[in-house]
Motif scaffolding. Structure first.
Motif, PDB file in Angstrom:
ATOM      1  N   GLN A  34       0.810  -1.209   0.000  1.00  0.00           N
ATOM      2  CA  GLN A  34       0.000   0.000   0.000  1.00  0.00           C
ATOM      3  C   GLN A  34       0.847   1.265   0.000  1.00  0.00           C
ATOM      4  OE1 GLN A  34      -2.338   0.602   3.656  1.00  0.00           O
ATOM      5  NE2 GLN A  34      -1.109  -0.965   4.661  1.00  0.00           N
ATOM      6  N   ARG A  35       0.223   2.308  -0.493  1.00  0.00           N
ATOM      7  CA  ARG A  35       0.831   3.636  -0.510  1.00  0.00           C
ATOM      8  C   ARG A  35      -0.099   4.564   0.270  1.00  0.00           C
ATOM      9  NH1 ARG A  35       2.047   5.470  -6.300  1.00  0.00           N
ATOM     10  NH2 ARG A  35       3.811   4.054  -5.991  1.00  0.00           N
ATOM     11  N   LEU A  36       0.403   5.104   1.362  1.00  0.00           N
ATOM     12  CA  LEU A  36      -0.389   5.977   2.208  1.00  0.00           C
ATOM     13  C   LEU A  36      -0.223   7.419   1.749  1.00  0.00           C
ATOM     14  CD1 LEU A  36       0.392   4.429   5.711  1.00  0.00           C
ATOM     15  CD2 LEU A  36      -1.308   3.732   3.993  1.00  0.00           C
ATOM     16  N   VAL A  37      -1.332   8.081   1.481  1.00  0.00           N
ATOM     17  CA  VAL A  37      -1.312   9.464   1.014  1.00  0.00           C
ATOM     18  C   VAL A  37      -1.650  10.365   2.198  1.00  0.00           C
ATOM     19  CG1 VAL A  37      -2.178  11.098  -0.687  1.00  0.00           C
ATOM     20  CG2 VAL A  37      -2.099   8.654  -1.237  1.00  0.00           C
ATOM     21  N   VAL A  38      -0.696  11.200   2.596  1.00  0.00           N
ATOM     22  CA  VAL A  38      -0.871  12.054   3.772  1.00  0.00           C
ATOM     23  C   VAL A  38      -0.396  13.468   3.456  1.00  0.00           C
ATOM     24  CG1 VAL A  38      -0.592  10.125   5.385  1.00  0.00           C
ATOM     25  CG2 VAL A  38       1.404  11.463   4.697  1.00  0.00           C
ATOM     26  N   ARG A  39      -0.841  14.413   4.262  1.00  0.00           N
ATOM     27  CA  ARG A  39      -0.338  15.781   4.162  1.00  0.00           C
ATOM     28  C   ARG A  39       0.983  15.936   4.906  1.00  0.00           C
ATOM     29  NH1 ARG A  39      -4.226  20.001   3.147  1.00  0.00           N
ATOM     30  NH2 ARG A  39      -6.335  19.208   2.820  1.00  0.00           N
ATOM     31  N   ASP A  40       1.081  15.245   6.045  1.00  0.00           N
ATOM     32  CA  ASP A  40       2.227  15.404   6.929  1.00  0.00           C
ATOM     33  C   ASP A  40       2.755  14.019   7.303  1.00  0.00           C
ATOM     34  OD1 ASP A  40       4.020  15.863   9.010  1.00  0.00           O
ATOM     35  OD2 ASP A  40       2.829  17.482   9.886  1.00  0.00           O
ATOM     36  N   PRO A  41       3.974  13.665   6.904  1.00  0.00           N
ATOM     37  CA  PRO A  41       4.496  12.322   7.183  1.00  0.00           C
ATOM     38  C   PRO A  41       4.627  12.030   8.674  1.00  0.00           C
ATOM     39  CG  PRO A  41       6.243  13.759   6.388  1.00  0.00           C
ATOM     40  CD  PRO A  41       4.950  14.503   6.190  1.00  0.00           C
ATOM     41  N   ARG A  42       4.636  13.056   9.494  1.00  0.00           N
ATOM     42  CA  ARG A  42       4.728  12.833  10.941  1.00  0.00           C
ATOM     43  C   ARG A  42       3.479  12.171  11.497  1.00  0.00           C
ATOM     44  NH1 ARG A  42       5.941  18.821  12.861  1.00  0.00           N
ATOM     45  NH2 ARG A  42       4.220  19.078  11.370  1.00  0.00           N
ATOM     46  N   HIS A  43       2.402  12.208  10.719  1.00  0.00           N
ATOM     47  CA  HIS A  43       1.141  11.664  11.200  1.00  0.00           C
ATOM     48  C   HIS A  43       0.775  10.336  10.538  1.00  0.00           C
ATOM     49  CE1 HIS A  43       0.044  16.107  12.151  1.00  0.00           C
ATOM     50  NE2 HIS A  43       0.767  15.561  13.122  1.00  0.00           N
ATOM     51  N   GLU A  44       1.687   9.749   9.816  1.00  0.00           N
ATOM     52  CA  GLU A  44       1.370   8.462   9.191  1.00  0.00           C
ATOM     53  C   GLU A  44       1.167   7.399  10.261  1.00  0.00           C
ATOM     54  OE1 GLU A  44       4.650   5.718   7.845  1.00  0.00           O
ATOM     55  OE2 GLU A  44       5.698   7.623   7.615  1.00  0.00           O
ATOM     56  N   PRO A  45       0.261   6.442  10.034  1.00  0.00           N
ATOM     57  CA  PRO A  45       0.075   5.359  11.002  1.00  0.00           C
ATOM     58  C   PRO A  45       1.329   4.493  11.078  1.00  0.00           C
ATOM     59  CG  PRO A  45      -1.165   4.908   8.995  1.00  0.00           C
ATOM     60  CD  PRO A  45      -0.648   6.304   8.871  1.00  0.00           C
ATOM     61  N   ARG A  46       1.741   4.172  12.290  1.00  0.00           N
ATOM     62  CA  ARG A  46       2.930   3.348  12.514  1.00  0.00           C
ATOM     63  C   ARG A  46       2.643   2.265  13.538  1.00  0.00           C
ATOM     64  NH1 ARG A  46       8.097   4.985  10.856  1.00  0.00           N
ATOM     65  NH2 ARG A  46       8.124   6.941   9.639  1.00  0.00           N
ATOM     66  N   LEU A  47       3.507   1.268  13.557  1.00  0.00           N
ATOM     67  CA  LEU A  47       3.410   0.204  14.544  1.00  0.00           C
ATOM     68  C   LEU A  47       3.714   0.761  15.934  1.00  0.00           C
ATOM     69  CD1 LEU A  47       5.265  -2.595  12.555  1.00  0.00           C
ATOM     70  CD2 LEU A  47       2.789  -2.312  12.825  1.00  0.00           C
ATOM     71  N   ALA A  48       3.365  -0.007  16.956  1.00  0.00           N
ATOM     72  CA  ALA A  48       3.530   0.457  18.336  1.00  0.00           C
ATOM     73  C   ALA A  48       4.973   0.811  18.656  1.00  0.00           C
ATOM     74  CB  ALA A  48       3.011  -0.602  19.299  1.00  0.00           C
ATOM     75  N   ASP A  49       5.928   0.141  17.995  1.00  0.00           N
ATOM     76  CA  ASP A  49       7.339   0.411  18.270  1.00  0.00           C
ATOM     77  C   ASP A  49       7.899   1.533  17.393  1.00  0.00           C
ATOM     78  OD1 ASP A  49       7.489  -0.785  15.809  1.00  0.00           O
ATOM     79  OD2 ASP A  49       8.621  -2.544  16.476  1.00  0.00           O
ATOM     80  N   GLY A  50       7.027   2.184  16.638  1.00  0.00           N
ATOM     81  CA  GLY A  50       7.452   3.311  15.818  1.00  0.00           C
ATOM     82  C   GLY A  50       7.858   2.966  14.406  1.00  0.00           C
ATOM     83  N   ARG A  51       7.933   1.673  14.100  1.00  0.00           N
ATOM     84  CA  ARG A  51       8.317   1.286  12.745  1.00  0.00           C
ATOM     85  C   ARG A  51       7.169   1.517  11.762  1.00  0.00           C
ATOM     86  NH1 ARG A  51       9.008  -4.120  12.099  1.00  0.00           N
ATOM     87  NH2 ARG A  51       7.939  -4.530  14.076  1.00  0.00           N
ATOM     88  N   ARG A  52       7.529   1.716  10.506  1.00  0.00           N
ATOM     89  CA  ARG A  52       6.539   1.877   9.442  1.00  0.00           C
ATOM     90  C   ARG A  52       5.816   0.550   9.219  1.00  0.00           C
ATOM     91  NH1 ARG A  52       8.274   5.303   4.387  1.00  0.00           N
ATOM     92  NH2 ARG A  52       7.669   6.908   5.893  1.00  0.00           N
ATOM     93  N   LEU A  53       4.570   0.622   8.783  1.00  0.00           N
ATOM     94  CA  LEU A  53       3.825  -0.586   8.459  1.00  0.00           C
ATOM     95  C   LEU A  53       4.541  -1.361   7.356  1.00  0.00           C
ATOM     96  CD1 LEU A  53       0.153   0.786   8.370  1.00  0.00           C
ATOM     97  CD2 LEU A  53       1.312  -0.356  10.252  1.00  0.00           C
ATOM     98  N   PRO A  54       4.498  -2.700   7.413  1.00  0.00           N
ATOM     99  CA  PRO A  54       5.183  -3.487   6.386  1.00  0.00           C
ATOM    100  C   PRO A  54       4.539  -3.313   5.012  1.00  0.00           C
ATOM    101  CG  PRO A  54       3.835  -4.903   7.798  1.00  0.00           C
ATOM    102  CD  PRO A  54       3.854  -3.550   8.434  1.00  0.00           C
ATOM    103  N   GLU A  55       5.342  -3.456   3.971  1.00  0.00           N
ATOM    104  CA  GLU A  55       4.873  -3.346   2.585  1.00  0.00           C
ATOM    105  C   GLU A  55       4.174  -2.011   2.351  1.00  0.00           C
ATOM    106  OE1 GLU A  55       5.512  -5.519   0.151  1.00  0.00           O
ATOM    107  OE2 GLU A  55       6.639  -6.755   1.568  1.00  0.00           O
ATOM    108  N   CYS A  56       4.732  -0.963   2.945  1.00  0.00           N
ATOM    109  CA  CYS A  56       4.055   0.318   2.936  1.00  0.00           C
ATOM    110  C   CYS A  56       5.015   1.435   2.550  1.00  0.00           C
ATOM    111  CB  CYS A  56       3.457   0.580   4.320  1.00  0.00           C
ATOM    112  SG  CYS A  56       2.697   2.190   4.508  1.00  0.00           S
ATOM    113  N   GLU A  57       4.550   2.332   1.699  1.00  0.00           N
ATOM    114  CA  GLU A  57       5.293   3.540   1.387  1.00  0.00           C
ATOM    115  C   GLU A  57       4.387   4.734   1.638  1.00  0.00           C
ATOM    116  OE1 GLU A  57       5.363   4.284  -3.174  1.00  0.00           O
ATOM    117  OE2 GLU A  57       5.494   2.101  -2.915  1.00  0.00           O
TER     118      GLU A  57
END
Length: 306
Positions: A34-57
């Motif tokens: 998946q590709r997450l479309v956001v205004r501010d990358p600081r607000h992208e959904p992340r895993l509890a440990d702060g890592r980016r979601l897998p298979e995600c840009e």
């Protein structure tokens, strides 16, 4: 039961919001790219440990009026999940531009979040925006071959909690009408089922009514909130004139005031009362009632604690 297919890149708009973020987590859990479309990358959904979601840009677009940004965000995408824009006077134009950007990028499918009872003469004025968007989407499909699905969501459970004033009173001209509110999580589950269905063609040109399992009056909503919070919450049925007068000092624009007030008059008119079986049919379990949602997600109504 739905059989999952994680083939093809999925773009999720509004990915930092309540609905888009929930969908992003579900798609990640199913192994979708998946590709997450956001205004501010600081607000992208992340895993509890702060890592980016897998298979995600993550890509940045400065809103739906950023035509070039949205077109670039959809490049190479097979399916777009289009979360409706915030209410504005040009909301339909923003939706249309985003749909057109998806077509220009060669997107195959688009799933749009609409509203229950969308119609050109809907009592709830914002539901009219959704109808016009649906019409544009259908025309785009006819011209380009874009395949589409519409999810007509009822009011969200969370929205009902925002109806409560600081004094613990829900005020509005809803009378004894009923609302079949639904949780963001149930909508996200429906979207996951539609997007990752192994036979996606069965959702082509389909419109689903996404509601909760029961329709409550606002007096019943107030009692349900009282039971969950331990705080006395009541409903006061205003007249339409009283509703406009009580909100006149808010500083909101006329279109916003009309949207606020008609969300209640639409309830009074019975236009939000339909209880649909689509959640159960598509997800394989019943939708969550308001009471169940309150029990399961206490953080979502923390603002009601006083």
């Amino acid at each position: 039961m739905v059989r999952w297919s994680a083939d093809g890149l999925v773009a999720v708009t509004g990915a930092s919001g309540r609905l888009g973020s929930r969908l992003a987590f579900r798609l990640a859990a199913e192994g979708a790219r998946q590709r997450l479309v956001v205004r501010d990358p600081r607000h992208e959904p992340r895993l509890a440990d702060g890592r980016r979601l897998p298979e995600c840009e993550v890509v940045i677009a400065d809103g739906y009026d950023d035509t070039a940004g949205m077109r670039a965000a959809f490049d190479g995408v097979r399916t777009v999940f289009l979360v409706s824009a915030r209410e504005s006077v040009d909301r339909v134009d923003l939706h249309a531009a985003t749909i057109d950007a998806a077509v220009a990028a060669g997107v195959e499918r688009l799933v749009y979040t609409s509203f229950t009872g969308a119609a050109p003469d809907a009592v709830f004025t914002f539901a009219r925006d959704h109808w016009h968007t649906e019409q544009h989407l259908a025309r785009a499909g006819e011209r380009s071959g874009l395949r589409w699905t519409v999810l007509r969501d009822n009011l969200y459970h969370h929205a009902l909690t925002t109806f409560v004033g600081d004094d613990g009173v829900i005020r509005g001209p809803a009378g004894t009408g009923r609302v079949a509110s639904v949780s963001h999580d149930d909508v996200a589950d429906v979207a996951t089922a539609v997007i990752l269905d192994e036979r996606p063609q069965r959702h082509d040109a389909a419109t689903y009514e996404v509601s909760g399992p029961q329709a409550l009056t606002l007096a019943e909503v107030a009692q349900t909130l009282t039971t969950a919070t331990g705080r006395r919450i009541t409903y006061h049925a205003e007249t339409e004139e009283e509703a406009y007068a009580s909100r006149a000092t808010s500083g909101a624009e006329p279109f916003e005031l009309a949207g606020w007030v008609t969300s209640y008059t639409a309830i009074a008119a019975g236009q939000l009362a339909h209880v649909s079986a689509d959640v159960g049919r598509l997800v394989g379990r019943p939708a969550r009632s308001l009471a169940q949602w309150l029990d399961d997600y206490p953080a979502e109504w923390a603002h009601l604690r006083r």
